[in-house]
Design an enzyme around this catalytic site. Structure first.
Site, mmCIF file in Angstrom:
data_model
loop_
_atom_site.group_PDB
_atom_site.id
_atom_site.type_symbol
_atom_site.label_atom_id
_atom_site.label_comp_id
_atom_site.label_asym_id
_atom_site.label_seq_id
_atom_site.Cartn_x
_atom_site.Cartn_y
_atom_site.Cartn_z
ATOM 1 N N HIS A 95 6.070 5.667 8.139
ATOM 2 C CA HIS A 95 6.127 4.509 9.051
ATOM 3 C C HIS A 95 5.840 5.039 10.452
ATOM 4 O O HIS A 95 4.780 5.602 10.695
ATOM 5 C CB HIS A 95 7.507 3.865 8.874
ATOM 6 C CG HIS A 95 7.691 2.528 9.508
ATOM 7 N ND1 HIS A 95 6.658 1.770 10.015
ATOM 8 C CD2 HIS A 95 8.810 1.770 9.717
ATOM 9 C CE1 HIS A 95 7.137 0.635 10.503
ATOM 10 N NE2 HIS A 95 8.440 0.605 10.343
ATOM 11 N N HIS A 118 -2.702 1.393 5.451
ATOM 12 C CA HIS A 118 -1.667 0.442 5.859
ATOM 13 C C HIS A 118 -1.392 -0.493 4.692
ATOM 14 O O HIS A 118 -2.299 -0.843 3.952
ATOM 15 C CB HIS A 118 -2.160 -0.371 7.071
ATOM 16 C CG HIS A 118 -1.067 -1.058 7.804
ATOM 17 N ND1 HIS A 118 -0.590 -2.290 7.428
ATOM 18 C CD2 HIS A 118 -0.340 -0.677 8.885
ATOM 19 C CE1 HIS A 118 0.380 -2.636 8.253
ATOM 20 N NE2 HIS A 118 0.559 -1.670 9.143
ATOM 21 N N ASP A 177 -0.993 4.370 14.412
ATOM 22 C CA ASP A 177 -0.441 5.692 14.712
ATOM 23 C C ASP A 177 -1.495 6.773 14.898
ATOM 24 O O ASP A 177 -1.176 7.874 15.323
ATOM 25 C CB ASP A 177 0.517 6.127 13.582
ATOM 26 C CG ASP A 177 1.843 5.408 13.675
ATOM 27 O OD1 ASP A 177 2.236 5.049 14.795
ATOM 28 O OD2 ASP A 177 2.482 5.207 12.629
HETATM 29 N N1 ACO Z 1 -4.846 9.364 3.289
HETATM 30 C C1 ACO Z 1 -5.413 9.534 2.084
HETATM 31 N N2 ACO Z 1 -5.252 8.671 1.049
HETATM 32 C C2 ACO Z 1 -4.454 7.620 1.250
HETATM 33 C C3 ACO Z 1 -3.828 7.387 2.503
HETATM 34 C C4 ACO Z 1 -4.047 8.308 3.534
HETATM 35 N N3 ACO Z 1 -3.484 8.159 4.718
HETATM 36 N N4 ACO Z 1 -3.107 6.259 2.410
HETATM 37 C C5 ACO Z 1 -3.251 5.804 1.164
HETATM 38 N N5 ACO Z 1 -4.070 6.624 0.465
HETATM 39 C C6 ACO Z 1 -4.489 6.451 -0.928
HETATM 40 C C7 ACO Z 1 -3.358 6.795 -1.889
HETATM 41 O O1 ACO Z 1 -3.357 8.156 -2.233
HETATM 42 C C8 ACO Z 1 -3.693 5.886 -3.065
HETATM 43 O O2 ACO Z 1 -4.746 6.481 -3.778
HETATM 44 P P1 ACO Z 1 -4.851 6.313 -5.377
HETATM 45 O O3 ACO Z 1 -5.057 4.849 -5.602
HETATM 46 O O4 ACO Z 1 -6.019 7.164 -5.741
HETATM 47 O O5 ACO Z 1 -3.539 6.807 -5.920
HETATM 48 C C9 ACO Z 1 -4.254 4.625 -2.402
HETATM 49 O O6 ACO Z 1 -4.757 5.063 -1.150
HETATM 50 C C10 ACO Z 1 -3.216 3.544 -2.168
HETATM 51 O O7 ACO Z 1 -2.072 4.148 -1.554
HETATM 52 P P2 ACO Z 1 -0.633 3.488 -1.518
HETATM 53 O O8 ACO Z 1 0.357 4.529 -1.150
HETATM 54 O O9 ACO Z 1 -0.398 2.701 -2.781
HETATM 55 O O10 ACO Z 1 -0.825 2.431 -0.391
HETATM 56 P P3 ACO Z 1 0.346 1.764 0.412
HETATM 57 O O11 ACO Z 1 -0.075 0.408 0.721
HETATM 58 O O12 ACO Z 1 1.673 1.919 -0.230
HETATM 59 O O13 ACO Z 1 0.325 2.751 1.668
HETATM 60 C C11 ACO Z 1 0.850 3.754 3.657
HETATM 61 C C12 ACO Z 1 0.508 2.437 2.955
HETATM 62 C C13 ACO Z 1 2.254 4.217 3.179
HETATM 63 C C14 ACO Z 1 0.895 3.490 5.139
HETATM 64 C C15 ACO Z 1 -0.191 4.834 3.302
HETATM 65 O O14 ACO Z 1 -1.491 4.399 3.637
HETATM 66 C C16 ACO Z 1 0.108 6.169 3.969
HETATM 67 O O15 ACO Z 1 0.898 6.961 3.420
HETATM 68 N N6 ACO Z 1 -0.522 6.457 5.161
HETATM 69 C C17 ACO Z 1 -0.243 7.650 5.899
HETATM 70 C C18 ACO Z 1 1.012 7.458 6.742
HETATM 71 C C19 ACO Z 1 0.783 6.542 7.917
HETATM 72 O O16 ACO Z 1 -0.209 6.639 8.621
HETATM 73 N N7 ACO Z 1 1.751 5.647 8.138
HETATM 74 C C20 ACO Z 1 1.736 4.728 9.279
HETATM 75 C C21 ACO Z 1 1.448 3.338 8.838
HETATM 76 S S1 ACO Z 1 1.395 2.240 10.244
HETATM 77 C C22 ACO Z 1 3.024 2.072 10.675
HETATM 78 O O17 ACO Z 1 3.907 2.184 9.858
HETATM 79 C C23 ACO Z 1 3.334 1.799 12.052
#
Ligand code: ACO
Length: 384
Positions: free
Chosen positions: A224, A263, A320
Site C-alpha cells: 500500500h 493497482h 507511489d
Molecule cells: N510488478 C510486477 N508484476 C506485478 C505487479 C508489479 N508491481 N503488480 C502485479 N503484478 C502481477 C502479479 O504478479 C500477477 O501476475 P500473475 O497473474 O502472472 O500471477 C498479476 O500482476 C496480478 O497481480 P495481483 O497481485 O493479483 O493484483 P492486485 O490487484 O492484487 O495487486 C497491487 C495490486 C497489490 C498494488 C500489486 O499491483 C502490487 O503488488 N504492486 C506493487 C506494490 C505497489 O506499488 N503498491 C502501491 C499501490 S498504490 C497505493 O496503495 C497507494
C-alpha cells in the site's frame, strides 16, 4: 468449487461495502474525482487546505470558510510536550510510521472532545488531526536528524509549514508548491486498504483518533503506501539509467514485483502519477543532478514496464512510483515518504468516517471454515 462452499472474494475484490459521495475512482478510464471535481483540476488550482475542506465538507469553500478552516488548522500545529517526548523516545528504534501511529494516538489524551461523537465535534477533531499529523511527521524527521523541535510558523501554508518544521528554515516557493501538489494528490482515494481499516474501526463506534490510527497502521505496508519508499530504493539500486533494462528484466524473470506499478482498481495509468509525471518533466531540466538521474531511471523503468505489462496485464505506474524524485528534490527524507502520505490522506480518512457514521453499520464479514470439526480434547500430559 466445493459443494456448499460460498463464493469467496479474496481481498474483498469487487465487493461494494456502501455508497459514498466523497470520491470516484474510475479504474478503467484512469479518472479520479474528489466530490465530483477531476483530480487534474484540483491539483492545478487548489491548495491542500482547499482540497481537504472539499472532501471533509462536500463542497468548495467560500473565501471566508477557507480562511476559518485555515485558522483552525493553524491553531493545532504546535505539538504538546508529551508527544514530542514520544517521538524522541522512539526515534532511531522504530519505523517512522510506527512513531507516527503512536504519536497521533497520544494526541487524543489532549483532546477533550475525544468521545464526543457529534458531527460538529468530529469536524473540529478532523482539523486537529490533519494539522497534528503534519507537525508530527515534520518533527519525526527533525528528531531523526538529531535536531530540535521547531515551533510552527503561522504565516506559512500547511505544506510550507510542514517543510519549515522539518528543515528549520522557510521553504522556497517551489518547494512549498511541490509538497502542496503532492499532498493534494494524496488527499483521498475511496475505500482502499487504509480507508477501509479506518472505517472498520470507526464502525464499532470507536472514536475518530482510533480510526485514523488504524488507517496509519494499514498504510505502512509495502503493498500500500509503503511502496513509495520501496520504489525510490529500487531507483537507487539501479543507479544509472543504462542499468534499468537489465534490472527490470532480472526482477521480472525472478517473479519480483516492481514497486510503484499495478493497482487493484486502476488497470490503466493512475491519473495522480500522470500529474506527477508533468512535474518530473520540468524537474528533469531544473532539478539537482541526483534528481535528474533518478528521473531518467524512473522514465526508462516506466517505458519498459508499460511495454511489458501495460496492455497485456493492466500494470501501469501508480501514485507511489514517481513520489521519490519529487521528495528528494524538496528535501523530504525517504523515511518520511509514507508518513507524508499519511498526513496527506488524513482528510480522506476523516471524511469517510463522518460519512459512514451517518448510516453506521458494524462491519462483520464472514469466512468459510475449512478445518476439522468435533475433535476429541486430549489432556496436555497425553499429547505427543
Ligand atoms: N510488478 C510486477 N508484476 C506485478 C505487479 C508489479 N508491481 N503488480 C502485479 N503484478 C502481477 C502479479 O504478479 C500477477 O501476475 P500473475 O497473474 O502472472 O500471477 C498479476 O500482476 C496480478 O497481480 P495481483 O497481485 O493479483 O493484483 P492486485 O490487484 O492484487 O495487486 C497491487 C495490486 C497489490 C498494488 C500489486 O499491483 C502490487 O503488488 N504492486 C506493487 C506494490 C505497489 O506499488 N503498491 C502501491 C499501490 S498504490 C497505493 O496503495 C497507494
Amino acid at each position: 468449487m466445493v459443494e456448499g462452499k460460498p463464493v469467496i472474494s479474496r481481498g474483498l475484490e469487487g465487493i461494494y461495502i456502501g455508497e459514498s459521495a466523497i470520491c470516484k475512482v474510475d479504474g478503467t478510464a484512469g479518472k479520479l474525482y474528489y466530490r465530483g471535481y477531476p483530480i487534474e483540476e484540483i491539483a492545478e488550482h487548489s491548495s491542500f487546505e482547499e482540497a481537504s475542506y472539499l472532501v471533509l465538507y462536500g463542497r468548495l469553500p467560500t473565501a471566508a470558510e477557507l480562511s476559518a478552516y485555515d485558522a483552525a488548522l493553524k491553531e493545532s500545529r504546535a505539538l504538546p510536550k508529551h508527544v514530542i517526548d514520544i517521538i524522541k523516545n522512539m526515534s532511531g528504534k522504530a519505523d517512522t510510521m510506527d512513531i507516527l501511529r503512536t504519536a497521533l494516538s497520544a494526541m487524543s489524551a489532549e483532546d477533550k472532545e475525544v468521545d464526543d461523537s457529534s458531527e460538529a465535534a468530529n469536524l473540529r477533531k478532523s482539523a486537529r488531526i490533519i494539522s497534528a499529523t503534519a507537525s508530527i511527521v515534520a518533527t519525526i524527521g527533525r528528531i531523526m536528524e538529531k535536531k530540535r523541535y521547531v515551533k510552527p510558523n503561522a504565516w506559512l501554508s500547511h505544506a510550507g509549514n510542514l517543510l519549515y518544521m522539518l528543515k528549520g528554515r522557510k521553504p522556497t516557493k517551489e518547494e512549498a508548491k511541490l509538497l502542496d501538489v503532492m499532498m493534494v494528490l494524496h488527499v483521498e482515494h475511496s475505500t482502499n486498504a487504509s480507508t477501509f481499516s479506518t472505517m472498520v474501526t470507526g464502525a464499532t463506534l470507536s472514536d475518530i483518533y482510533s480510526a485514523i490510527v488504524a488507517g496509519i497502521a494499514t498504510l505502512k505496508g509495502p503493498l500500500h503506501g509503503g511502496a513509495d519508499r520501496a520504489s525510490l530504493r529500487m531507483m537507487y539500486t539501479i543507479g544509472k539509467p543504462e542499468n534499468t533494462e537489465s534490472y527490470i528484466n532480472d526482477a521480472l524473470a525472478g517473479k519480483q514485483r516492481i514497486m510503484g506499478f499495478g493497482h487493484r482498481v486502476y488497470k490503466t495509468y493512475d491519473p495522480r502519477a500522470k500529474v506527477m509525471h508533468k512535474y518530473l518533466e520540468q524537474l528533469s531540466s531544473t532539478g539537482t543532478d541526483e534528481v535528474k538521474n533518478l528521473i531518467a531511471i524512473a522514465f526508462s523503468a516506466e517505458k519498459m514496464m508499460i511495454e511489458k505489462l501495460g496492455e497485456s496485464k493492466g500494470i501501469w505506474p501508480n501514485v507511489d512510483f514517481f513520489s521519490g524524485p519529487i521528495y528528494v528534490q524538496i528535501g523530504v527524507p525517504i523515511d518520511l515518504f509514507t508518513p507524508v502520505f499519511a498526513a496527506s490522506r488524513a482528510p480522506g480518512w476523516c471524511a469517510h468516517m463522518m460519512e459512514y457514521w451517518k448510516d453506521n453499520r458494524l462491519m462483520r464479514p464472514l469466512e468459510y471454515y475449512d478445518g476439522p470439526i468435533g475433535l476429541e480434547y486430549v489432556p496436555i500430559e497425553s499429547r505427543k
